[in-house]
Every structure is written in C-alpha cells, then in structure tokens.
Design a protein around this motif. Structure first.
Motif, short mmCIF file in Angstrom:
data_model
loop_
_atom_site.label_atom_id
_atom_site.label_comp_id
_atom_site.label_asym_id
_atom_site.label_seq_id
_atom_site.Cartn_x
_atom_site.Cartn_y
_atom_site.Cartn_z
N LEU A 254 -6.97 -2.05 30.12
CA LEU A 254 -8.17 -1.63 30.84
C LEU A 254 -8.86 -0.47 30.11
O LEU A 254 -10.05 -0.52 29.81
CB LEU A 254 -7.81 -1.22 32.27
CG LEU A 254 -8.92 -0.52 33.07
CD1 LEU A 254 -10.12 -1.44 33.26
CD2 LEU A 254 -8.38 -0.06 34.42
N LEU A 255 -8.10 0.59 29.86
CA LEU A 255 -8.70 1.81 29.30
C LEU A 255 -9.02 1.68 27.81
O LEU A 255 -10.00 2.27 27.34
CB LEU A 255 -7.75 3.00 29.51
CG LEU A 255 -7.40 3.33 30.96
CD1 LEU A 255 -6.43 4.50 31.01
CD2 LEU A 255 -8.65 3.64 31.76
N GLY A 256 -8.21 0.91 27.08
CA GLY A 256 -8.38 0.83 25.64
C GLY A 256 -9.12 -0.39 25.15
O GLY A 256 -9.34 -0.54 23.94
N LEU A 257 -9.52 -1.30 26.08
CA LEU A 257 -10.26 -2.49 25.67
C LEU A 257 -11.42 -2.81 26.62
O LEU A 257 -12.58 -2.65 26.27
CB LEU A 257 -9.31 -3.71 25.59
CG LEU A 257 -8.28 -3.72 24.46
CD1 LEU A 257 -7.33 -4.90 24.62
CD2 LEU A 257 -8.98 -3.78 23.11
N THR A 258 -11.07 -3.27 27.84
CA THR A 258 -12.11 -3.87 28.68
C THR A 258 -13.09 -2.86 29.26
O THR A 258 -14.23 -3.21 29.56
CB THR A 258 -11.48 -4.68 29.83
OG1 THR A 258 -10.70 -3.81 30.67
CG2 THR A 258 -10.60 -5.79 29.30
N MET A 259 -12.69 -1.62 29.47
CA MET A 259 -13.61 -0.62 30.01
C MET A 259 -14.78 -0.40 29.04
O MET A 259 -15.96 -0.45 29.43
CB MET A 259 -12.88 0.69 30.28
CG MET A 259 -13.74 1.78 30.89
SD MET A 259 -12.75 3.24 31.31
CE MET A 259 -12.40 3.88 29.64
N VAL A 538 -10.83 5.96 21.70
CA VAL A 538 -9.67 6.86 21.52
C VAL A 538 -8.39 6.19 22.01
O VAL A 538 -7.38 6.13 21.29
CB VAL A 538 -9.90 8.20 22.25
CG1 VAL A 538 -8.65 9.06 22.18
CG2 VAL A 538 -11.09 8.94 21.65
N VAL A 539 -8.41 5.67 23.24
CA VAL A 539 -7.21 5.05 23.81
C VAL A 539 -6.81 3.82 23.00
O VAL A 539 -5.63 3.61 22.68
CB VAL A 539 -7.44 4.68 25.29
CG1 VAL A 539 -6.24 3.92 25.85
CG2 VAL A 539 -7.69 5.93 26.12
N GLY A 540 -7.81 2.99 22.67
CA GLY A 540 -7.51 1.78 21.91
C GLY A 540 -6.94 2.08 20.54
O GLY A 540 -5.98 1.42 20.10
N ALA A 541 -7.51 3.05 19.87
CA ALA A 541 -7.03 3.39 18.52
C ALA A 541 -5.59 3.92 18.54
O ALA A 541 -4.80 3.62 17.64
CB ALA A 541 -7.96 4.42 17.89
N LEU A 542 -5.25 4.66 19.58
CA LEU A 542 -3.93 5.29 19.64
C LEU A 542 -2.84 4.39 20.20
O LEU A 542 -1.68 4.45 19.78
CB LEU A 542 -4.01 6.58 20.46
CG LEU A 542 -4.85 7.72 19.87
CD1 LEU A 542 -4.90 8.89 20.84
CD2 LEU A 542 -4.28 8.17 18.52
N PHE A 543 -3.19 3.53 21.18
CA PHE A 543 -2.14 2.86 21.95
C PHE A 543 -2.19 1.34 21.95
O PHE A 543 -1.20 0.71 22.36
CB PHE A 543 -2.19 3.35 23.41
CG PHE A 543 -2.01 4.83 23.56
CD1 PHE A 543 -0.77 5.41 23.34
CD2 PHE A 543 -3.07 5.64 23.91
CE1 PHE A 543 -0.59 6.78 23.48
CE2 PHE A 543 -2.91 7.02 24.05
CZ PHE A 543 -1.66 7.59 23.83
N ILE A 544 -3.29 0.72 21.56
CA ILE A 544 -3.38 -0.74 21.61
C ILE A 544 -2.91 -1.34 20.29
O ILE A 544 -3.43 -0.98 19.22
CB ILE A 544 -4.82 -1.19 21.90
CG1 ILE A 544 -5.28 -0.70 23.27
CG2 ILE A 544 -4.93 -2.71 21.83
CD1 ILE A 544 -4.55 -1.31 24.44
N PRO A 545 -1.95 -2.25 20.30
CA PRO A 545 -1.48 -2.87 19.06
C PRO A 545 -2.41 -4.02 18.63
O PRO A 545 -3.15 -4.57 19.45
CB PRO A 545 -0.10 -3.42 19.45
CG PRO A 545 -0.25 -3.75 20.91
CD PRO A 545 -1.17 -2.70 21.48
N GLU A 546 -2.38 -4.34 17.36
CA GLU A 546 -3.09 -5.53 16.90
C GLU A 546 -2.30 -6.76 17.34
O GLU A 546 -1.06 -6.75 17.35
CB GLU A 546 -3.24 -5.50 15.38
CG GLU A 546 -3.97 -6.72 14.82
CD GLU A 546 -5.30 -6.95 15.50
OE1 GLU A 546 -5.45 -8.01 16.13
OE2 GLU A 546 -6.18 -6.08 15.43
#
Length: 555
Positions: A254-259, A538-546
């Motif tokens: 939610l925070l690192g992609l869809t928002m 910020v959230v996506g770069a730090l916590f979302i994996p490829e």
C-alpha cells in the motif's frame, strides 16, 4: 501470444472497462443525478435542499462506492482464494453491470420520493463491493495464465482497459448529448425521462458480452493445480492479514506501491479534467475532448511499460513514475494554465486580492466532502473567491472590524453572499481576471480541431500526465500478483490496491480542491499527490523487493 491467451486477457479486462465506464458516467453526471435523486419535497411541497446541497449528496453517494471497495476486496478475495478465480469475478461483473443498468431505470425522487436516493446509494454500495473483488480477480487470473517473462506485458492489457472504459463513456455521453440536446439530456424538471439515462442503459450491452465471454473461461491453471493437490487456503483472511509476515507485505504494498500509483493516476486523468473545468473555466465539451485525445495518444504506453517491466523490473518503472510526477506536477499544471487560459495566468501574477478580516472571525475552509456550510463573512468571501479561481491572501484586520475585500489595494463593497457578489466579480474582471467563455480560453469547435497551437499544446501537456499514469499503472498488476503466494494471492493483493485507489486516489479530486479553496492558491491542491507520491518513492525504494523473476506457482 496464443489465441487462448488473447481470449483470457479480453475476458478478464472487460470488468475493468465496466469499472471505469461507470466511474466516469457517475462523475460526469453528478449534477444531473443530484437533481434527479436528491430533489426531495418537504412538507410545504418545496425542495428540501438547494442545488449545491443536492450536488454534494450526489458526490457523497459517489464516494460511498469508493469507501466500500476495500471491504469488497476482503469479501470477494476470500471467495476467490477458496472457490476459484473464474466464478468469483463472474459474480462481481454481474453485480457491477446490473447496478449500473438499474441506475438508468431507477425512478427519481419526483416519482418515488426518498426511496430514490436510498436505492441509488444501495446500488453504489453494491457496485463498490463488487469492484473490490473484480480487479484482483482479473489481474490474478491473467498473471496465472501468462508465460514466465511476460506477466508484465500480459497484465498491462488490463491496465489499458481502464482508459478504454473512460474513453467509451466519454464517447457515449458526447453522442447522447449531441443527439438529444442539452435540455433533452438533462430532462425536464420532475420528469422521469432524460437523455442522461441512455449511457447507463447502454451498459447492459457491455454486461451481456462480458458474461457470455466469461462463461466460456476455464479456471486458472495455477489455482486448479493447487486445488487438485489440496493446498488451497481454508482461512485466507487469517493467513493474509493475521500473519505478520504477510500482513507486513500488504502494508508495504500500500505505502510503497499503490498509494503513489493511485495519486499519480487520478491526478493525470481526473484531477486534470477537474482543473480544466472548475478552475481554468474551460467548457465541458472542450475539456472532455482534450482529455480524450491525451488518453488516445497515451494508452499504448501501458503496454510499453508493462513489457519493459519484464526486462528491467517493475519497481524502477513504478517508482520512477511517482518520482518524476512528484517533481514536475507543479510546473506542468502551471504550463497548462499558461496555454489553456493565459488571461487567468496573467491576472494570477499581477492582480492583488486581499480579504482583510479579524482573525477570530475566519475559520478553516477545508471541506473535502462539501457538507460544511460557511456563514461567517470572512469565510463566505474567501469561499466565493476560491470558487471564482481568484488568488487571494487573508490579511489580519483589527479586532471586531468588518470584513473588507481589496482588489489592487482598492476597497470593494462586500455583501455577505455565498453564491454571488456582483461588486467583487466586477472588480476582479476589471483588474484582468477573465470571465467564463472568454475568447482567450482554449476551445475546440469539433473533435478534430487539434492542430491549432493552443489546443495542441494543452493536449501535449495532458499527454505527459497520461504518460506518468502509464508508468505507474502499467506494471502494477504484475507486481502485486508476484508479491503474494498463490493460496492467498486474490485476498492479499486486492486490499492494498483498493485502499490505494479507492481511498487515496478516489478522494483526491475533492480533497485537492478543498486544499485549493482553503488556501486561495489554484495550485496548492497538487501538494496532495506530490506528498503521497514522494512517500511511496521512499518506502518503495527501501522496502519493496523486485518481483519480475518470482515463481508465482508456489503456494
């Protein structure tokens, strides 16, 4: 791509066409719907609410469909992970399609009184619930049919249909309006029939085709194999949200992609349309055509970025779209003003308007759902100026002093009027603000009037916004599918998608305009998408994996 794979994509995508077809219909016709369904007579036989209040109720009913979407994601996601993908999204499209069609048949308040708005809201809630289950099912179904290395490309076809649904609704509205004329389209006061019903009724054709095609589908091979092996989840809600290892991924999705994806999406298509019409005073016909051309030029890039994500990854494309959008939305919207309404831009820079008032008499104008009624003179003056797209500053006055409005340091008589103030209107027009219909405002005489420099420039800027939309939205379906295991995939991916798009995105136009109205700056509403897109980066770069190389057949 084989014939069977093309058929799977077509069948799955039709629900998204339906979703956005209805969305645009209801948003575009909110004023007419407010009049038809919320003109309720009181004991004295007169309407209980004025037009502004009726419009607010119509928009609130519209918003209700967004607010329940996450609950539909939970309900239908659970069914999809237990029973199967095919049957679940066959049910959701039936509910969606019938809800849209029934709105076209539903008698108004003049015929059945207060039952009309109650039934309308119930239909919106049903549709919102069905929408909550539709997208997750379609994305999961297509991804589980796609060959390895092509999931981004295959699922991007679903993303194009969102724009196609908008485009289809726009065409149907324009054709119906042209055929019936504006009075015939709106319908006579108190009359049952109006041309506005036609676009809702036409949806039954789309429903019939969708159901016929989906009945011919087979179950997803990944889910079918898992079911045969007895590995389906018995409690997908508990596994998806009651287990921290998976719930954490839902929150990060939610925070690192869809928002961020949602706010860029809604800014590029819906807020841009709202900005043109409500702030730059571009006529509705021209504004819709400008958006339609931008969508037509940009839609193919959903496939481009979907396919590109199969090569370089989903994450860099989505986050790049969010980052570029966050950095450039302000200059792009200012350039849209420069080209669409140059007189407004000039007045915005040169005309000085102030509301001088005792700070104790000035409240907060933030009013995203439109239910607040302003009565204090300081508030009504600022609300009137914001509605007129006039930039103003609030200046503290002596305690107990009356409200004073100045235009270029000249006092203007102020009447405490909520909807009109001829003296202020005359003063700002004389100072250089354009009136609606001004010759300098961009206007298209027909759908193909696109080669004049002013029109082409606006379409080009809107196309850039649509390009951002394709970057963030093209790869998102594949990435959400790949983040979660098969046994709880439908449930897990649906919730962050619909909270992001239903809440952060769906409420963006009203919230952004409320920020604009409360600050007196026509661009200040853009802080809403800019801030949320930046958080996602910020959230996506730090916590979302490829995820592009993930094996989605794992249970």
């Amino acid at each position: 791509m084989t014939k069977d794979e093309r058929f799977v994509i077509l069948a799955s995508s039709l629900g998204t066409v339906f979703e956005w077809y209805d969305f645009y219909l209801y948003g575009s016709l909110a004023g007419i719907i407010g009049t038809q369904f919320f003109t309720i007579a009181g004991a004295d036989g007169k309407p209980m609410f004025d037009q502004a209040t009726r419009d607010i109720f119509a928009l609130l009913a519209f918003a209700a469909g967004f607010l329940v979407r996450p609950f539909g994601a939970i309900v239908f996601g659970r069914i999809g992970d237990i029973v199967g993908r095919k049957y679940t999204f066959l049910v959701t499209i039936l509910i969606m399609g019938l809800s849209t069609f029934i709105v076209g048949l539903l008698p108004g308040a003049a015929q059945i009184g207060i039952a009309a708005p109650i039934i309308l809201i119930a239909l919106r809630l049903l549709q919102g619930l069905a929408l909550g289950g539709e997208y997750g099912g379609a994305a999961t179904y297509v991804a589980e049919h796609a060959p390895p290395g092509k999931r981004g490309y295959y699922t991007s076809f679903i993303q194009t249909t969102a724009t196609l649904g908008l485009f289809l609704s726009l065409v149907v509205i324009l054709v119906t309006r042209t055929a019936t004329g504006e009075p015939g389209f709106a319908g006579a006061p108190g009359a049952y029939w109006g041309g506005w019903r036609v676009p809702f009724l036409v949806s039954v054709l789309l429903l019939g085709i969708s159901v016929w095609i989906r009945l011919r589908l087979n179950e997803s091979p990944v889910f079918q194999r898992m079911k045969e092996e007895g590995k389906t989840s018995k409690a997908p809600l508990t596994e998806a949200f009651g287990t921290w290892s998976n719930a954490k991924i839902v929150i990060l999705a939610l925070l690192g992609l869809t928002m961020g994806q949602a706010v860029i999406w809604y800014t590029g298509q819906f807020y841009a349309l709202f900005f043109l019409q409500s702030i730059l005073k571009v006529d509705g016909y021209t504004a819709n055509l400008l958006i339609a051309w931008a969508l037509l030029l940009g839609t193919g890039f959903f496939l481009v970025f979907g396919a590109l994500s199969d090569r370089i990854g989903r994450k860099p494309i989505i986050l790049a779209g969010c980052l570029i959008g966050a950095l450039t939305l302000f200059p792009i919207f200012k350039m849209i003003t420069t080209n669409a309404n140059p007189a407004l831009e000039k007045a915005y820079e040169t005309v000085k308007v102030q509301v001088v008032a005792d700070p104790a008499g000035c409240g907060d104008l933030f009013n995203p759902v439109g239910t607040r009624v302003f009565t204090a003179p300081c508030d009504t003056a600022r609300a009137f100026l914001a509605q007129s797209s006039v930039k103003y500053a609030t200046v503290p006055g002596p305690a107990g002093s009356p409200v004073k409005v100045t235009v270029n340091d000249k006092d203007v008589p102020y009447t405490d009027a909520k909807t009109s103030n001829p003296a202020i209107t005359a003063a700002v027009l004389a100072a250089g603000y354009p009136k609606p219909g001004d010759a300098g405002i961009v206007k298209m005489s027909n759908p193909f009037d696109v080669f004049r420099p002013q029109v082409a420039a606006v379409i080009g800027l809107l196309f850039i916004l649509v390009l951002y939309v394709t970057m963030v939205y093209g790869p998102i379906a594949a990435m959400l599918v790949e983040l979660f295991p098969t046994r709880i995939r439908y449930t897990s991916m649906s919730l962050p998608y619909h909270i992001g798009n239903g809440w952060f995105g769906g409420l963006l136009p009203a919230t952004a305009f409320a920020i604009t109205a409360s600050t007196g700056d026509i661009y200040s509403g853009l802080w809403y998408p800019v801030i949320f897109a930046a958080i996602t980066v910020v959230v996506g770069a730090l916590f979302i994996p490829e995820t592009k190389d993930v094996d989605i057949t794992k249970t």
